[in-house]
Write a protein that holds these residues in place. Structure first.
Motif, short mmCIF file in Angstrom:
data_model
loop_
_atom_site.label_atom_id
_atom_site.label_comp_id
_atom_site.label_asym_id
_atom_site.label_seq_id
_atom_site.Cartn_x
_atom_site.Cartn_y
_atom_site.Cartn_z
N SER A 62 16.71 -63.75 91.21
CA SER A 62 16.10 -62.59 91.45
C SER A 62 15.29 -61.93 90.24
O SER A 62 14.34 -61.16 90.63
CB SER A 62 17.38 -61.41 91.97
OG SER A 62 17.97 -61.65 92.97
N LEU A 63 15.73 -61.99 88.85
CA LEU A 63 15.07 -61.39 87.84
C LEU A 63 13.67 -61.89 87.64
O LEU A 63 12.82 -61.03 87.69
CB LEU A 63 15.92 -61.66 86.57
CG LEU A 63 15.07 -61.47 85.32
CD1 LEU A 63 15.31 -59.73 84.95
CD2 LEU A 63 15.92 -62.02 84.15
N VAL A 64 13.57 -63.29 87.72
CA VAL A 64 12.38 -63.58 87.55
C VAL A 64 11.25 -63.64 88.64
O VAL A 64 10.15 -63.39 88.62
CB VAL A 64 12.31 -65.09 87.31
CG1 VAL A 64 13.07 -65.55 85.86
CG2 VAL A 64 13.15 -66.00 88.10
N ALA A 65 11.86 -63.45 90.00
CA ALA A 65 11.16 -63.32 91.14
C ALA A 65 10.62 -61.64 91.09
O ALA A 65 9.22 -61.63 91.24
CB ALA A 65 11.99 -63.44 92.29
N ARG A 66 11.26 -60.78 90.66
CA ARG A 66 11.06 -59.37 90.59
C ARG A 66 9.80 -59.52 89.55
O ARG A 66 9.04 -58.60 89.56
CB ARG A 66 12.19 -58.47 90.19
CG ARG A 66 13.21 -58.45 91.38
CD ARG A 66 12.63 -57.81 92.50
NE ARG A 66 12.51 -56.41 92.33
CZ ARG A 66 11.34 -55.56 92.58
NH1 ARG A 66 10.20 -56.30 92.95
NH2 ARG A 66 11.23 -54.46 92.27
#
Length: 260
Positions: free
Chosen positions: A150-154
């Motif tokens: 989720s971190l890298v997607a955001r």
């Protein structure tokens, strides 16, 4: 035979559950939730929200128990034994819940933040119980969307660069030094903001807190510039909510300086 599902529920957004996770939720009789106290009541409420979103008609039982306290003052050689004691205390609670609240032909589930295979103790705890009581139940694991994903997607970036490795580690390990030969490092469980010691290096940081929830906070940039902002945001968020869950990616730039 009692059946246990270990279900990865993502970083907090009910829309991040996989179709497999939703299907398993709908076949579960009892959900076990550990209450972490008033300060972290948000975590319990988010689990309730996930169940209400995907099981609006009910048809299940919800059993809550108080999560045992862990000695967070233990450091150095005492750290691992303290974690081991906490996990064993949790195992005792899980064992009582499964034996006392789950019928012989029923299925129960533990809802695990992110992915059960990444810095989570549930699988190990169930194995500890089965070591004591072989055949007490069977279990399966449903993968989830981790806070790392989720971190890298955001931040609209990737975990690694072309042909390069990525390492996932803890703040405790990062404080001992950046890993050699790895320029992309994901850091979890960093209560002491170890990234600050690398503010003199040519490194970019991609940081996020409460990822996947309405309280999500994101920050990124060269670490020399971003570190003070992250430190301030983190302190404000912790003061406001009483707790914080965050993770970040450190990306060393080609030719970047390395601490000796």
């Amino acid at each position: 035979m009692r059946k246990i599902h270990v279900i990865g529920i993502g970083a907090g957004d009910p829309e991040q559950l996989t179709l497999q996770a939703v299907r398993v939720l709908r076949s579960t009789d009892v959900f076990f939730v550990l209450d972490k106290g008033e300060v972290k009541s948000d975590l319990t409420r988010l689990r309730h929200d996930i169940l209400a979103t995907h099981l609006p008609d009910g048809g299940y039982r919800l059993v809550e128990a108080r999560d045992p306290e862990r000695d967070r003052t233990a450091g150095g050689a005492a750290y691992s034994p303290a974690v081991g004691d906490w996990r064993s205390a949790r195992a005792g609670i899980y064992e009582r819940l499964i034996a006392g609240e789950l019928g012989e032909d029923e299925s129960g589930a533990f809802l695990v933040w992110g992915d059960p295979a990444l810095y989570d103790s549930t699988i190990g705890i169930l194995e500890e119980i089965l070591d004591r009581r072989p055949g007490a139940f069977t279990y399966d694991v449903v993968p989830g969307v981790s806070s790392v994903s989720s971190l890298v997607a955001r931040h609209r970036t990737g975990l690694n660069r072309v042909a390069g490795p990525v390492q996932i580690t803890t703040g405790r390990r990062l404080a001992e030094g950046l890993p050699e030969g790895v320029d992309d490092v994901v850091v979890m469980l960093d209560a002491h903001q170890a990234f600050q010691r690398y503010a003199d290096q040519d490194i970019d940081i991609y940081w996020g807190a409460y990822i996947g929830t309405p309280d999500e906070i994101l920050e990124s940039g060269p670490i020399a510039e971003a570190a003070p902002r992250i430190t301030r945001l983190r302190a404000e968020a912790r003061e406001r909510k009483g707790w914080i869950m965050d993770t970040y990616l450190l990306r060393r730039n080609p030719g970047g300086r390395r601490r000796t």
